[in-house]
Design a protein around this motif. Sequence first.
Motif, PDB file in Angstrom:
ATOM      1  N   SER A  19       0.849  -1.192   0.000  1.00  8.13           N
ATOM      2  CA  SER A  19       0.000   0.000   0.000  1.00  8.13           C
ATOM      3  C   SER A  19       0.886   1.243   0.000  1.00  8.13           C
ATOM      4  O   SER A  19       2.011   1.220   0.475  1.00  8.13           O
ATOM      5  CB  SER A  19      -0.922   0.009   1.219  1.00  8.13           C
ATOM      6  OG  SER A  19      -0.165  -0.018   2.403  1.00  8.13           O
ATOM      7  N   VAL A  20       0.346   2.322  -0.523  1.00  9.23           N
ATOM      8  CA  VAL A  20       1.097   3.572  -0.605  1.00  9.23           C
ATOM      9  C   VAL A  20       1.334   4.142   0.783  1.00  9.23           C
ATOM     10  O   VAL A  20       0.418   4.184   1.604  1.00  9.23           O
ATOM     11  CB  VAL A  20       0.336   4.598  -1.473  1.00  9.23           C
ATOM     12  CG1 VAL A  20       1.054   5.935  -1.471  1.00  9.23           C
ATOM     13  CG2 VAL A  20       0.169   4.089  -2.889  1.00  9.23           C
ATOM     14  N   GLN A  21       2.559   4.532   1.055  1.00  8.63           N
ATOM     15  CA  GLN A  21       2.892   5.196   2.316  1.00  8.63           C
ATOM     16  C   GLN A  21       3.737   6.417   1.973  1.00  8.63           C
ATOM     17  O   GLN A  21       4.761   6.303   1.321  1.00  8.63           O
ATOM     18  CB  GLN A  21       3.669   4.264   3.240  1.00  8.63           C
ATOM     19  CG  GLN A  21       2.831   3.097   3.716  1.00  8.63           C
ATOM     20  CD  GLN A  21       3.540   2.303   4.789  1.00  8.63           C
ATOM     21  OE1 GLN A  21       4.690   2.560   5.129  1.00  8.63           O
ATOM     22  NE2 GLN A  21       2.850   1.341   5.350  1.00  8.63           N
ATOM     23  N   SER A  53       6.864  -4.755 -10.362  1.00  9.48           N
ATOM     24  CA  SER A  53       7.653  -3.916 -11.283  1.00  9.48           C
ATOM     25  C   SER A  53       8.864  -3.350 -10.571  1.00  9.48           C
ATOM     26  O   SER A  53       9.067  -3.547  -9.381  1.00  9.48           O
ATOM     27  CB  SER A  53       6.803  -2.779 -11.824  1.00  9.48           C
ATOM     28  OG  SER A  53       6.574  -1.822 -10.811  1.00  9.48           O
ATOM     29  N   TYR A  54       9.679  -2.635 -11.345  1.00 11.53           N
ATOM     30  CA  TYR A  54      10.853  -1.960 -10.813  1.00 11.53           C
ATOM     31  C   TYR A  54      10.597  -0.456 -10.737  1.00 11.53           C
ATOM     32  O   TYR A  54      11.533   0.321 -10.723  1.00 11.53           O
ATOM     33  CB  TYR A  54      12.057  -2.202 -11.725  1.00 11.53           C
ATOM     34  CG  TYR A  54      12.552  -3.627 -11.718  1.00 11.53           C
ATOM     35  CD1 TYR A  54      13.475  -4.042 -10.779  1.00 11.53           C
ATOM     36  CD2 TYR A  54      12.091  -4.532 -12.648  1.00 11.53           C
ATOM     37  CE1 TYR A  54      13.944  -5.343 -10.772  1.00 11.53           C
ATOM     38  CE2 TYR A  54      12.564  -5.835 -12.651  1.00 11.53           C
ATOM     39  CZ  TYR A  54      13.475  -6.232 -11.712  1.00 11.53           C
ATOM     40  OH  TYR A  54      13.942  -7.513 -11.700  1.00 11.53           O
ATOM     41  N   LEU A  55       9.360  -0.036 -10.702  1.00  9.13           N
ATOM     42  CA  LEU A  55       9.009   1.375 -10.703  1.00  9.13           C
ATOM     43  C   LEU A  55       9.688   2.111  -9.560  1.00  9.13           C
ATOM     44  O   LEU A  55       9.655   1.684  -8.419  1.00  9.13           O
ATOM     45  CB  LEU A  55       7.488   1.556 -10.584  1.00  9.13           C
ATOM     46  CG  LEU A  55       6.992   2.995 -10.506  1.00  9.13           C
ATOM     47  CD1 LEU A  55       7.320   3.722 -11.805  1.00  9.13           C
ATOM     48  CD2 LEU A  55       5.506   3.028 -10.234  1.00  9.13           C
ATOM     49  N   SER A  56      10.313   3.207  -9.895  1.00  7.06           N
ATOM     50  CA  SER A  56      10.948   4.070  -8.900  1.00  7.06           C
ATOM     51  C   SER A  56      10.332   5.438  -9.019  1.00  7.06           C
ATOM     52  O   SER A  56      10.358   6.039 -10.085  1.00  7.06           O
ATOM     53  CB  SER A  56      12.451   4.125  -9.146  1.00  7.06           C
ATOM     54  OG  SER A  56      13.042   5.024  -8.257  1.00  7.06           O
ATOM     55  N   ALA A  57       9.731   5.924  -7.940  1.00  4.44           N
ATOM     56  CA  ALA A  57       9.062   7.230  -8.005  1.00  4.44           C
ATOM     57  C   ALA A  57       9.881   8.312  -7.369  1.00  4.44           C
ATOM     58  O   ALA A  57      10.690   8.102  -6.548  1.00  4.44           O
ATOM     59  CB  ALA A  57       7.709   7.135  -7.319  1.00  4.44           C
TER      60      ALA A  57
END
Length: 57
Positions: A19-21, A53-57
């Motif tokens: 979950s988004v933190q 995925s390898y998503l980096s934000a």
Amino acid sequence: MVPAFTWRETAAFDTYNPSVQYKQVLFETGPLPEGAHILRVEAAWTRAPASTSYLSA
């Protein structure tokens, strides 16, 4: 002029969470002496098994 390194430490950490933190502390140095400091961050391009995925934000 780049200052000479007097202290080096390597740390790896996994930022995966299902979950988004927001505003999570990922790294802390503790007290530092006055002056310029350099923090180098490199992506390892690995991922947690549950990640999709390898998503980096």
